[in-house]
Each structure stands twice: as C-alpha cells, then as structure tokens.
Write a protein that holds these residues in place. Structure first.
Motif, PDB file in Angstrom:
ATOM      1  N   LEU A 106       0.831  -1.207   0.000  1.00 11.61           N
ATOM      2  CA  LEU A 106       0.000   0.000   0.000  1.00 11.61           C
ATOM      3  C   LEU A 106       0.863   1.253   0.000  1.00 11.61           C
ATOM      4  CD1 LEU A 106      -2.684   1.554   0.338  1.00 11.61           C
ATOM      5  CD2 LEU A 106      -2.464   1.184   2.809  1.00 11.61           C
ATOM      6  N   PHE A 107       1.894   1.275   0.855  1.00  9.06           N
ATOM      7  CA  PHE A 107       2.763   2.451   0.927  1.00  9.06           C
ATOM      8  C   PHE A 107       3.634   2.577  -0.312  1.00  9.06           C
ATOM      9  CE2 PHE A 107       1.351   2.948   5.176  1.00  9.06           C
ATOM     10  CZ  PHE A 107       1.703   4.232   5.560  1.00  9.06           C
ATOM     11  N   SER A 108       3.939   1.464  -0.972  1.00 11.65           N
ATOM     12  CA  SER A 108       4.666   1.550  -2.239  1.00 11.65           C
ATOM     13  C   SER A 108       3.842   2.307  -3.271  1.00 11.65           C
ATOM     14  CB  SER A 108       4.988   0.143  -2.760  1.00 11.65           C
ATOM     15  OG  SER A 108       5.859  -0.532  -1.885  1.00 11.65           O
ATOM     16  N   SER A 109       2.524   2.082  -3.244  1.00 10.77           N
ATOM     17  CA  SER A 109       1.645   2.818  -4.154  1.00 10.77           C
ATOM     18  C   SER A 109       1.538   4.286  -3.744  1.00 10.77           C
ATOM     19  CB  SER A 109       0.259   2.170  -4.177  1.00 10.77           C
ATOM     20  OG  SER A 109       0.334   0.830  -4.618  1.00 10.77           O
ATOM     21  N   LEU A 110       1.451   4.535  -2.430  1.00  7.80           N
ATOM     22  CA  LEU A 110       1.339   5.918  -1.960  1.00  7.80           C
ATOM     23  C   LEU A 110       2.586   6.726  -2.305  1.00  7.80           C
ATOM     24  CD1 LEU A 110      -0.276   5.391   1.569  1.00  7.80           C
ATOM     25  CD2 LEU A 110      -1.387   6.252  -0.493  1.00  7.80           C
ATOM     26  N   PHE A 111       3.758   6.065  -2.237  1.00  9.17           N
ATOM     27  CA  PHE A 111       5.022   6.762  -2.517  1.00  9.17           C
ATOM     28  C   PHE A 111       5.430   6.682  -3.987  1.00  9.17           C
ATOM     29  CE2 PHE A 111       5.806   6.036   2.117  1.00  9.17           C
ATOM     30  CZ  PHE A 111       5.969   7.360   2.463  1.00  9.17           C
ATOM     31  N   SER A 112       4.552   6.201  -4.839  1.00  6.43           N
ATOM     32  CA  SER A 112       4.867   6.097  -6.255  1.00  6.43           C
ATOM     33  C   SER A 112       5.231   7.474  -6.819  1.00  6.43           C
ATOM     34  CB  SER A 112       3.678   5.519  -7.024  1.00  6.43           C
ATOM     35  OG  SER A 112       3.921   5.526  -8.410  1.00  6.43           O
ATOM     36  N   THR A 113       6.220   7.490  -7.702  1.00  8.67           N
ATOM     37  CA  THR A 113       6.717   8.764  -8.231  1.00  8.67           C
ATOM     38  C   THR A 113       5.687   9.481  -9.102  1.00  8.67           C
ATOM     39  OG1 THR A 113       8.954   7.838  -8.243  1.00  8.67           O
ATOM     40  CG2 THR A 113       8.580   9.842  -9.530  1.00  8.67           C
ATOM     41  N   ASP A 114       5.015   8.743  -9.968  1.00 10.77           N
ATOM     42  CA  ASP A 114       4.124   9.369 -10.942  1.00 10.77           C
ATOM     43  C   ASP A 114       2.674   9.475 -10.480  1.00 10.77           C
ATOM     44  OD1 ASP A 114       6.242   9.646 -12.772  1.00 10.77           O
ATOM     45  OD2 ASP A 114       5.998   7.560 -13.380  1.00 10.77           O
ATOM     46  N   TYR A 115       2.201   8.427  -9.773  1.00  9.90           N
ATOM     47  CA  TYR A 115       0.777   8.384  -9.454  1.00  9.90           C
ATOM     48  C   TYR A 115       0.503   8.292  -7.949  1.00  9.90           C
ATOM     49  CZ  TYR A 115       0.883   7.102 -14.377  1.00  9.90           C
ATOM     50  OH  TYR A 115       1.120   7.086 -15.720  1.00  9.90           O
ATOM     51  N   GLY A 116       1.515   8.402  -7.119  1.00  6.35           N
ATOM     52  CA  GLY A 116       1.312   8.282  -5.679  1.00  6.35           C
ATOM     53  C   GLY A 116       0.541   9.452  -5.098  1.00  6.35           C
ATOM     54  N   LEU A 117      -0.303   9.151  -4.117  1.00  8.49           N
ATOM     55  CA  LEU A 117      -1.122  10.201  -3.508  1.00  8.49           C
ATOM     56  C   LEU A 117      -0.276  11.220  -2.743  1.00  8.49           C
ATOM     57  CD1 LEU A 117      -4.199   8.181  -2.190  1.00  8.49           C
ATOM     58  CD2 LEU A 117      -4.068   9.668  -4.189  1.00  8.49           C
ATOM     59  N   LEU A 119      15.691  -1.867  15.999  1.00  6.67           N
ATOM     60  CA  LEU A 119      16.988  -2.390  15.583  1.00  6.67           C
ATOM     61  C   LEU A 119      16.871  -3.692  14.799  1.00  6.67           C
ATOM     62  CD1 LEU A 119      19.115  -1.655  18.775  1.00  6.67           C
ATOM     63  CD2 LEU A 119      19.114  -0.409  16.613  1.00  6.67           C
ATOM     64  N   GLN A 120      15.689  -4.325  14.845  1.00  7.86           N
ATOM     65  CA  GLN A 120      15.463  -5.546  14.077  1.00  7.86           C
ATOM     66  C   GLN A 120      14.561  -5.293  12.871  1.00  7.86           C
ATOM     67  OE1 GLN A 120      14.077  -8.737  16.587  1.00  7.86           O
ATOM     68  NE2 GLN A 120      15.478  -8.214  18.235  1.00  7.86           N
ATOM     69  N   LEU A 121      14.446  -4.058  12.452  1.00 10.78           N
ATOM     70  CA  LEU A 121      13.548  -3.689  11.359  1.00 10.78           C
ATOM     71  C   LEU A 121      13.926  -4.440  10.080  1.00 10.78           C
ATOM     72  CD1 LEU A 121      11.193  -1.683  10.908  1.00 10.78           C
ATOM     73  CD2 LEU A 121      12.879  -0.075  10.042  1.00 10.78           C
ATOM     74  N   PHE A 122      12.946  -5.124   9.507  1.00 17.84           N
ATOM     75  CA  PHE A 122      13.240  -5.933   8.327  1.00 17.84           C
ATOM     76  C   PHE A 122      12.161  -5.820   7.249  1.00 17.84           C
ATOM     77  CE2 PHE A 122      12.790  -9.949   5.961  1.00 17.84           C
ATOM     78  CZ  PHE A 122      14.023  -9.991   5.334  1.00 17.84           C
ATOM     79  N   GLU A 123      10.908  -6.214   7.571  1.00 15.13           N
ATOM     80  CA  GLU A 123       9.894  -6.370   6.517  1.00 15.13           C
ATOM     81  C   GLU A 123       9.641  -5.076   5.760  1.00 15.13           C
ATOM     82  OE1 GLU A 123       9.422  -7.156   9.700  1.00 15.13           O
ATOM     83  OE2 GLU A 123       8.426  -9.112   9.939  1.00 15.13           O
ATOM     84  N   GLU A 124       9.460  -3.966   6.500  1.00 20.99           N
ATOM     85  CA  GLU A 124       9.123  -2.704   5.838  1.00 20.99           C
ATOM     86  C   GLU A 124      10.226  -2.262   4.877  1.00 20.99           C
ATOM     87  OE1 GLU A 124       7.016  -2.973   9.767  1.00 20.99           O
ATOM     88  OE2 GLU A 124       9.061  -3.263   9.060  1.00 20.99           O
ATOM     89  N   ALA A 125      11.468  -2.297   5.357  1.00 25.47           N
ATOM     90  CA  ALA A 125      12.589  -1.885   4.511  1.00 25.47           C
ATOM     91  C   ALA A 125      12.806  -2.869   3.360  1.00 25.47           C
ATOM     92  CB  ALA A 125      13.858  -1.761   5.353  1.00 25.47           C
ATOM     93  N   PHE A 126      12.626  -4.145   3.624  1.00 27.38           N
ATOM     94  CA  PHE A 126      12.861  -5.165   2.601  1.00 27.38           C
ATOM     95  C   PHE A 126      11.886  -5.008   1.436  1.00 27.38           C
ATOM     96  CE2 PHE A 126      12.307  -9.370   0.713  1.00 27.38           C
ATOM     97  CZ  PHE A 126      13.618  -9.775   0.517  1.00 27.38           C
ATOM     98  N   ILE A 127      10.611  -4.777   1.735  1.00 27.85           N
ATOM     99  CA  ILE A 127       9.604  -4.707   0.673  1.00 27.85           C
ATOM    100  C   ILE A 127       9.691  -3.374  -0.064  1.00 27.85           C
ATOM    101  CG2 ILE A 127       7.127  -4.733   0.191  1.00 27.85           C
ATOM    102  CD1 ILE A 127       6.841  -6.624   2.566  1.00 27.85           C
ATOM    103  N   LEU A 128       9.849  -2.271   0.659  1.00 28.00           N
ATOM    104  CA  LEU A 128       9.908  -0.974  -0.007  1.00 28.00           C
ATOM    105  C   LEU A 128      11.143  -0.836  -0.897  1.00 28.00           C
ATOM    106  CD1 LEU A 128       8.644   1.655   2.607  1.00 28.00           C
ATOM    107  CD2 LEU A 128       7.434   0.678   0.656  1.00 28.00           C
ATOM    108  N   THR A 129      12.223  -1.508  -0.529  1.00 25.80           N
ATOM    109  CA  THR A 129      13.442  -1.430  -1.349  1.00 25.80           C
ATOM    110  C   THR A 129      13.611  -2.654  -2.240  1.00 25.80           C
ATOM    111  OG1 THR A 129      14.817  -2.476   0.365  1.00 25.80           O
ATOM    112  CG2 THR A 129      14.580  -0.074   0.447  1.00 25.80           C
ATOM    113  N   GLN A 130      12.576  -3.520  -2.289  1.00 25.46           N
ATOM    114  CA  GLN A 130      12.610  -4.730  -3.108  1.00 25.46           C
ATOM    115  C   GLN A 130      13.781  -5.636  -2.750  1.00 25.46           C
ATOM    116  OE1 GLN A 130      12.449  -3.487  -7.203  1.00 25.46           O
ATOM    117  NE2 GLN A 130      10.404  -2.608  -7.008  1.00 25.46           N
ATOM    118  N   GLY A 131      14.123  -5.647  -1.472  1.00 27.17           N
ATOM    119  CA  GLY A 131      15.151  -6.555  -0.977  1.00 27.17           C
ATOM    120  C   GLY A 131      16.569  -6.181  -1.308  1.00 27.17           C
TER     121      GLY A 131
END
Length: 306
Positions: free
Chosen positions: A126-137, A239-251
């Motif tokens: 959802l946040f990947s869509s919100l932060f989209s460069t061209d069409y993000g809200l 300090l154990q942050l993983f899922e959010e950073a992994f998905i937004l940066t495509q791993g």
C-alpha cells in the motif's frame, strides 16, 4: 491399555515437556547453531561437510565491512526517527481518547490498532503505491501544497522519487513504521491509564489543577513503567527492522543502500552472497548492540536515588 497414574511431583514436568521440546528444537538449537556458524565458513549448497573453522575471522570481517556499518547507521536512524515520534504522539493521543471517549472508546482504539495487526506485506505494498513517483497520492498532495502561497515555499519544487532517491527513502520507511506502530503504543498507554485511581484526579481538580497539570503531575509519573516497557519494545523492534525496509526497497536496500537495515543486510549476506558464517557473526554483533541499548534504556528509566 490403562495409562500409568502420575504422581503430583511428576505432573508439572510432564505438562511442561511439550513446551521444553519445542523450545529446544525451534528456539535453543537455532541460537546455538547460529553461534557455531559464526566461527565457521560455510556455503550451504555444499552440505554440512563443507564447514571450516575460521575462528574470529567472521567477526573481524563484519567489523571491517563498510556495508555493515552503513546498515547499522541506517537502522539507528530509522529506529530514532520512527520510534521517538511514536511515543510523543501516542502519549497525548491516549490521554485524549481516555478523557474524551466513553462508549466509542473501544471502536476508536480498534481503528488505531488495526495497522499493527494488518499484514506487513499488505501495508508495504500500500505504501509503495502511496510513494509512487508518478501516481502516488503523497506526490499529488505535495503538488497541491506547492500551489499555496506560503506553504508552497517549503515543499520540494520537483516530484519526489521517494523509493529511489537516497535522500528520501529512509523518511519513507520511517513514515511507514511510525504509522504502523503508533496505534500499538496508544493501546499500551491507554491500558495503563485505566489503572490510575480516579481519586487522584478528583483530588487534583478540587485543588484547582487543570487537565494539563493533571497530565504532567499524575498521568506521566504513573505511566513511567509502561513508558519504559514501550520504549524498550521500540528499541528492540527498531533495531530488528526488516519487513518494511525489505519490501519498499525490493530486498536490495535502495539506491546507495540508503534503506538497507542491518536485518536486511544479514538476509542478503546469507541468501544472496551465501556466506552464512559472516551473517551469523553480524547477527551476534547486532544482538550485542540491542543488549547494550536495552541496558542504557533501563539505566535511563531507573528511579533516581534521593
């Protein structure tokens, strides 16, 4: 066939046996194997026989690895920027809900708690869509703010590439983490506020204390144990942050590895670079950092000696 009768002394041990076995297999053994791997060099595709003892070389490699230190800096930045505002917002918000909502309190709390129990993958998409460069809200909203006479000066003049620009990818991840966990802290503080005796507030009102004075002199001191608990969870979780950073940066950690947390780098070291020994050594170094910061948090919240 009749089962043997257990004595009162044997019964607790038999009842605890399933948990002990599960803890040994899925808890203790992975920890011990990770510590063992930290002193080995191993490529898993070659089998267990390919392990080779290298002593402290993996730890030395981690301490000299620029990417490891950069991932630690990224993780610390994200934990600080997303963690501190969580509590600064959750505390007054919980106090407002506690004082203003009676019948609708559970519904309001459920709405704030919903992001915490929602799938991390769904939230990140959802946040990947919100932060989209061209069409993000978010960029659409910034475009509307640019047209305002005074506020428009503070808004970036160009469209922001949130997920590819190294200057903006960490704020994007921090925004996601803040949005997801602020509701969890609201629930923690609201539950603690409900245990504060109402007599204290009634006595304060009789003495002429306003709501702000009641908050600083009654609510905050009473919430100190829960604040310590919440801050500790934020430190350990940040300090154990993983899922959010992994998905937004495509791993991959994003451009210039600006969004690569230590947990993401450990994953890449193990599964992309096939170096499980170095990944295990880095995980234990991260464990030491988490333990040190948890100890410092405990020291900060320790009651001062009169």
């Amino acid at each position: 066939m009749k089962l043997p009768r257990l004595s009162p002394r044997q019964t607790p041990y038999v009842l605890l046996l399933p948990f002990v076995l599960l803890f040994i297999v899925f808890g203790l053994f992975p920890l011990a194997f990770s510590l063992f791997l930290a002193f080995q060099t191993w490529e898993p595709t070659s089998g267990l026989g390919a392990m080779s003892f290298v002593g402290a070389d993996n730890f030395l490699f981690a301490l000299q690895d620029e990417w490891f230190w950069k991932s630690l800096k990224n993780t610390g930045w994200l934990a600080l920027v997303s963690g501190v505002p969580q509590h600064l917002v959750a505390l007054p918000l919980a106090a407002f809900i506690h004082a203003s909502f009676k019948r609708l309190r559970n519904g309001v709390v459920g709405a704030y708690f919903m992001p915490y129990i929602t799938s991390t993958v769904a939230i990140a998409i959802l946040f990947s869509s919100l932060f989209s460069t061209d069409y993000g809200l978010i960029n659409v909203g910034l475009q509307l703010l640019r047209e305002l006479p005074l506020i428009g000066v503070l808004v970036p003049a160009q469209t922001v590439d949130w997920l590819n620009d190294p200057d903006y990818i960490k704020p994007a991840i921090a925004t996601l983490v803040f949005w997801r966990y602020v509701g969890f802290n609201v629930v923690l503080y609201l539950a603690a506020m409900q245990t504060i005796p109402r007599d204290l507030y009634e006595a304060a009102r009789m003495d002429g204390a306003g709501r702000l004075q009641q908050f600083f002199y009654i609510t905050l001191p009473s919430l100190k144990p829960m604040i310590y608990f919440g801050v500790t969870l934020s430190v350990v979780g940040g300090l154990q942050l993983f899922e959010e950073a992994f998905i937004l940066t495509q791993g991959r950690g994003g451009s210039d590895q600006a969004g690569m947390t230590t947990a993401v780098y450990l994953y890449r070291m193990a599964f992309d670079f096939n170096d499980f020994g170095a990944a295990s050594a880095m995980s234990w170094l991260l464990f030491i950092v988490v333990g040190l910061l948890t100890w410092l948090t405990n020291r900060a919240f320790r009651p001062s000696k009169a």
